[in-house]
Design an enzyme around this catalytic site. Structure first.
Site, PDB file in Angstrom:
ATOM      1  N   ASP A 295    -123.573 -94.225  65.582  1.00  0.00           N
ATOM      2  CA  ASP A 295    -124.356 -93.112  66.112  1.00  0.00           C
ATOM      3  C   ASP A 295    -123.392 -92.206  66.877  1.00  0.00           C
ATOM      4  O   ASP A 295    -122.892 -92.592  67.933  1.00  0.00           O
ATOM      5  CB  ASP A 295    -125.450 -93.606  67.062  1.00  0.00           C
ATOM      6  CG  ASP A 295    -126.517 -94.443  66.367  1.00  0.00           C
ATOM      7  OD1 ASP A 295    -126.303 -94.862  65.210  1.00  0.00           O
ATOM      8  OD2 ASP A 295    -127.566 -94.690  66.992  1.00  0.00           O
TER       9      ASP A 295
ATOM     10  N   LYS B  11    -130.418 -88.058  64.841  1.00  0.00           N
ATOM     11  CA  LYS B  11    -131.003 -88.834  65.936  1.00  0.00           C
ATOM     12  C   LYS B  11    -131.315 -87.890  67.082  1.00  0.00           C
ATOM     13  O   LYS B  11    -130.529 -86.992  67.384  1.00  0.00           O
ATOM     14  CB  LYS B  11    -130.021 -89.920  66.361  1.00  0.00           C
ATOM     15  CG  LYS B  11    -130.448 -90.761  67.559  1.00  0.00           C
ATOM     16  CD  LYS B  11    -129.402 -91.839  67.839  1.00  0.00           C
ATOM     17  CE  LYS B  11    -129.644 -92.562  69.158  1.00  0.00           C
ATOM     18  NZ  LYS B  11    -128.598 -93.588  69.433  1.00  0.00           N
TER      19      LYS B  11
ATOM     20  N   LYS C 215    -133.800 -90.846  63.402  1.00  0.00           N
ATOM     21  CA  LYS C 215    -133.891 -91.912  64.395  1.00  0.00           C
ATOM     22  C   LYS C 215    -134.377 -91.297  65.693  1.00  0.00           C
ATOM     23  O   LYS C 215    -133.720 -90.417  66.260  1.00  0.00           O
ATOM     24  CB  LYS C 215    -132.531 -92.587  64.600  1.00  0.00           C
ATOM     25  CG  LYS C 215    -132.548 -93.674  65.690  1.00  0.00           C
ATOM     26  CD  LYS C 215    -131.203 -94.382  65.788  1.00  0.00           C
ATOM     27  CE  LYS C 215    -131.150 -95.320  66.977  1.00  0.00           C
ATOM     28  NZ  LYS C 215    -129.841 -96.027  67.078  1.00  0.00           N
TER      29      LYS C 215
END
Length: 212
Positions: free
Chosen positions: A89, A150, A175
C-alpha cells in the site's frame, strides 16, 4: 455476505508509530484465527512472514505522508517484497498532486508498480483532496497500472466515506480504510463498491458478521 467472505476482504492493520513486534504478532494471531489478511510496518515484514507464513501480508510504502523520493519508494517496495510482503500500500505525493504535477504523481506510482511483481494499492488520502483532485489521483493510479486505490492512511483528519468509495470505484478496485470500526461500517463500504477494508478493528468487524 457471511463471516468467511468478510474476513477474506479485511486487512487487519497495525501501523502506529509505537508499533512493536509483539503488536504485530497479535495482529497476525487474529488474522490467522479469523481468516483475515494483515497490514503491518515494513520493518517487521521478514519476522511476520516467518511467524505467520499462511497469512496474506501487506505492508506500506512512503507511509504515511508520501513525500519520499520515487527512488526511495521503489527501494522500499522491493525490500518489503523480498522480505515476504504479498501486497503493498503506497502513499501518493499529495503535494505534487495539489500543485497540478499529475505526471510526477503517475510516474511515482509507475516506478513502484514496475519494481515488484505483487499488487500495489495506491493511497490517495481522500480527506486532504477536493473532489476534482480525487478524480485526478485515481486517474494517475489507473494509468500507472496499480491494482487498487485506497482511501486513507488513517493518519489524516478523516477516513473512508461511502461517497469517496463510490467515486473511486469507477477507476480501480477500492480499499476503504480509516474509521471503519464495525460490521455495519464495513458493510456500507462493501455496498458502495469496496473490494477490501483496512482496519485496526478487524476482529470486531468479522465477529459482527453473520456466521452463515
Amino acid at each position: 455476505m457471511n463471516r468467511d467472505d468478510i474476513a477474506a476482504r479485511i486487512d487487519h492493520t497495525v501501523l502506529g508509530p509505537e508499533t512493536t513486534l509483539a503488536d504485530v504478532k497479535s495482529i497476525l494471531d487474529d488474522a490467522d484465527e479469523w481468516g483475515m489478511n494483515a497490514c503491518i510496518p515494513p520493518c517487521y515484514v521478514a519476522e511476520a512472514n516467518e511467524y505467520a507464513p499462511d497469512v496474506l501480508l501487506a505492508s506500506v510504502v512512503g507511509f504515511p505522508h508520501g513525500q519520499n523520493t520515487t527512488v526511495a519508494k521503489r527501494e522500499e517496495a522491493v525490500d518489503a517484497w523480498q522480505a515476504g510482503a504479498d501486497e503493498l500500500d503506497m502513499v501518493i505525493n499529495v503535494g505534487r498532486l495539489k500543485a497540478g504535477d499529475d505526471e510526477a504523481v503517475t510516474e511515482d506510482i509507475s516506478e513502484v508498480v514496475a519494481a515488484v511483481p505483487i499488487p500495489v494499492k495506491v493511497i490517495i488520502e481522500t480527506a486532504l483532496l477536493t473532489e476534482e483532485e480525487k478524480h485526478r489521483a485515481c486517474e494517475a493510479a489507473a494509468e500507472a497500472d496499480a491494482a487498487f486505490v485506497k482511501t486513507s492512511t488513517g493518519f489524516a483528519d478523516g477516513g473512508a466515506t461511502v461517497e469517496d468509495v463510490e467515486l473511486m470505484v469507477d477507476y480501480l478496485p477500492v480499499k476503504a480504510s480509516g474509521g471503519v470500526g464495525s460490521y455495519a461500517d464495513a458493510l456500507a463500504m462493501f455496498e458502495a463498491g469496496a473490494e477490501r477494508i483496512g482496519a485496526s478493528s478487524g476482529v470486531e468487524i468479522v465477529s459482527g458478521a453473520p456466521e452463515e
